[in-house]
Design a protein around this motif. Structure first.
Motif, PDB file in Angstrom:
ATOM      1  N   MET A   9      49.355  41.115  39.199  1.00  0.00           N
ATOM      2  CA  MET A   9      49.001  39.749  38.790  1.00  0.00           C
ATOM      3  C   MET A   9      48.105  39.100  39.865  1.00  0.00           C
ATOM      4  SD  MET A   9      52.696  38.658  37.120  1.00  0.00           S
ATOM      5  CE  MET A   9      52.159  37.539  35.834  1.00  0.00           C
ATOM      6  N   PRO A  10      46.906  39.686  40.071  1.00  0.00           N
ATOM      7  CA  PRO A  10      46.067  39.208  41.182  1.00  0.00           C
ATOM      8  C   PRO A  10      45.582  37.765  41.016  1.00  0.00           C
ATOM      9  CG  PRO A  10      44.865  40.776  39.804  1.00  0.00           C
ATOM     10  CD  PRO A  10      46.294  40.818  39.365  1.00  0.00           C
TER      11      PRO A  10
ATOM     12  N   LYS B  35      39.684  37.198  36.902  1.00  0.00           N
ATOM     13  CA  LYS B  35      40.286  38.436  36.386  1.00  0.00           C
ATOM     14  C   LYS B  35      39.259  39.570  36.431  1.00  0.00           C
ATOM     15  CE  LYS B  35      43.697  40.713  34.553  1.00  0.00           C
ATOM     16  NZ  LYS B  35      44.940  40.927  35.321  1.00  0.00           N
ATOM     17  N   LEU B  36      38.057  39.258  35.984  1.00  0.00           N
ATOM     18  CA  LEU B  36      36.996  40.271  35.962  1.00  0.00           C
ATOM     19  C   LEU B  36      36.735  40.792  37.375  1.00  0.00           C
ATOM     20  CD1 LEU B  36      35.156  41.455  33.712  1.00  0.00           C
ATOM     21  CD2 LEU B  36      33.394  39.872  34.488  1.00  0.00           C
ATOM     22  N   GLU B  37      36.659  39.869  38.337  1.00  0.00           N
ATOM     23  CA  GLU B  37      36.434  40.265  39.738  1.00  0.00           C
ATOM     24  C   GLU B  37      37.563  41.150  40.221  1.00  0.00           C
ATOM     25  OE1 GLU B  37      34.037  36.252  41.005  1.00  0.00           O
ATOM     26  OE2 GLU B  37      35.908  36.694  42.072  1.00  0.00           O
TER      27      GLU B  37
ATOM     28  N   LEU C 233      41.137  31.047  25.571  1.00  0.00           N
ATOM     29  CA  LEU C 233      40.605  32.372  25.232  1.00  0.00           C
ATOM     30  C   LEU C 233      41.219  33.445  26.127  1.00  0.00           C
ATOM     31  CD1 LEU C 233      36.793  31.651  24.657  1.00  0.00           C
ATOM     32  CD2 LEU C 233      38.704  31.467  23.066  1.00  0.00           C
ATOM     33  N   THR C 234      41.413  33.094  27.418  1.00  0.00           N
ATOM     34  CA  THR C 234      41.985  34.096  28.334  1.00  0.00           C
ATOM     35  C   THR C 234      43.473  34.314  28.062  1.00  0.00           C
ATOM     36  OG1 THR C 234      42.170  32.322  29.971  1.00  0.00           O
ATOM     37  CG2 THR C 234      40.364  33.906  30.261  1.00  0.00           C
TER      38      THR C 234
END
Ligand code: NAD
Length: 423
Positions: free
Chosen positions: A30-31, A397-399, A183-184
């Motif tokens: 869970m970063p 999240k993408l990073e 959306l996330t």
């Protein structure tokens, strides 16, 4: 205001060590929540806020509760479903993290509501719900507490539907943020989280080989798309039932057979409801089902399956495996109901994986902070998660996943902003 001393109620405090290890494992995945927690520790945005949270008590929820606590909140947690609690996690929250937790897997209805009452005894400034049971109790049975509440958040589709109905008829008395609608959240949690974990629940409960079986998925919304996609991946012949023509076309174009439940009932081997509606599988459907058919639900409430009708049609039942009840029908057929019709992914498996709850609970944490900062400007309505927070979570999240994407060039920005280009 003086609040009652809250002691918690868990199955067995001796399970805490196992629970702590589960909580730590989930934390590693869970970063985004970790980053928020680091900032919360420094900035204390929830300082002095009493939060009553009614959520599925899982290792991921534990990390959310710890994040809120580290952000300065005084948090109390209770279960949002009688069968979804991870008892070792509840024990660890109480023993290792000093978070009063009221949740026991398999608790009866009276205990379930007693636990919600205990969480409300905290006299919350903020509510956090998954299905709107806590807010419903507060607004109907504990109206003296309303004056303390600055706002709340809601995790799931069914809860948001209930809250919108309350806002419409004036029952809702404080602002609530619909975390589900970010959306996330629903793009990922409802689709990929429910998709994978529902199949996991059905398989853990039954140990069936899905390849070659006819799996009927009722509802082709966010959850249904995920469940159907994953069942197809297992080699099942997937049939979708819907009431919405657009969703039905989408299911057809995604390669699934679509038909009414009255037809699907005759041929299905495994049924999974994810509609948020009631009596989607009802009396007439049970009458048509094949001997050996397996019926389960992953929608929020078990009313999706008309269990009283199944009871009436049968001459008896017995548990054949954990979470598998065999109903012997009066005509001799045997039908199998999984997990009392409760969300099968949380009942027989572990719920959504941590990496997807990372985004859902990042939305919860940032929405809580947003409520503290903005509650004075908000009315007693259901609000979306602000778009900039949703975007921020997607970016982080993408990073964390190690992916990079392109940026608009100034020329592209200009092109997209202008209506006169195009020749
Ligand atoms: N198991 C979990 O962990 C989990 C996670 C997220 C959401 N949920 C719950 O799952 C349910 C569905 O959520 P969603 O986000 O997919 O909602 P959604 O609104 O996106 O989809 C529901 C779909 O069911 C269809 N439907 C309604 N009544 C129907 C009927 N009688 N027969 C067939 N289809 C019908 C609707 O047309 C819609 O397409 C809700 O109760 C939600 O709270 C569960």
């Amino acid at each position: 205001m003086e609040t009652a001393k809250l002691t918690g109620d868990v199955k067995d405090i001796a399970l805490a060590d196992k629970g702590k290890r589960r909580i730590e494992w989930a934390n590693q995945h869970m970063p985004v929540l970790q980053l928020i927690r680091k900032r919360f520790i420094k900035e204390q945005p929830l300082k002095g806020m009493r939060v009553s949270a009614c959520l599925h008590v899982t290792s991921e929820t534990a990390n959310l509760a710890i994040t809120l606590r580290d952000g300065g909140a005084d948090v109390v947690l209770c279960a949002s479903n009688p069968l979804s609690t991870q008892d070792e996690v509840a024990a660890s929250l109480l023993k290792d993290y000093n978070i009063p937790t009221y949740a026991i897997k398999g608790e009866d209805n009276a205990t379930y509501y007693a636990h919600i009452t205990a969480a409300l005894d905290h006299a919350p400034h903020m509510t956090m719900d998954d299905g709107a049971d806590l807010v419903t109790q507060l607004l109907t049975k504990r109206t003296e507490l309303i004056k303390n509440v600055v706002g709340g958040t809601e995790e799931t589709t069914t809860g948001v539907i209930r809250l919108r109905a309350m806002a419409k008829d004036g029952t809702l008395k404080f602002p609530v943020i619909a975390v589900n609608d970010a959306l996330t959240k629903h793009f990922f949690d409802n689709r990929y989280g429910t998709g994978q974990s529902t199949l996991d629940g059905v398989i853990r409960a039954t140990n069936l080989l899905l390849a070659g079986l006819r799996v009927v998925v009722a509802g082709y919304g966010w959850c249904g798309r995920g469940v159907a996609m994953r069942a197809k991946g297992h080699g099942a012949d997937v049939i979708v039932t819907e009431i919405n023509p657009t969703k039905a076309i989408e299911a057809v174009m995604d390669g699934f057979r679509v038909m009414p439940m009255s037809e699907a009932a005759k041929i299905g081997d495994v049924f999974i409801t994810v509609t948020g509606n009631k009596s989607v599988i009802a009396h007439d459907h049970f009458e048509k089902m094949k001997d050996g058919a397996v019926v389960s639900n992953s929608g929020h409430f078990n009313v999706e399956i008309d269990i009283p009708s199944l009871e009436k049609l049968s001459s008896g039942k017995r548990e054949v495996r954990p979470f598998v009840d065999e109903y012997i029908m009066k005509d001799g057929r045997k039908l199998y109901l999984l997990g009392d019709g409760r969300l099968i992914n949380l009942t027989a498996a572990e719920g959504h994986p941590a990496s997807v709850m990372d985004m859902s609970f990042a939305n919860q944490a940032l929405s809580a902070e947003y409520l503290v900062k903005n509650s004075k400007e908000l009315k007693a309505q259901v609000y979306p998660v602000p778009e900039h927070l949703d975007q921020q979570i997607a970016k982080l999240k993408l990073e964390s996943m190690g992916f990079q994407i392109d940026k608009l060039t100034p020329e592209q920005e200009h092109y997209l902003a202008s209506w006169s280009e195009g020749t």
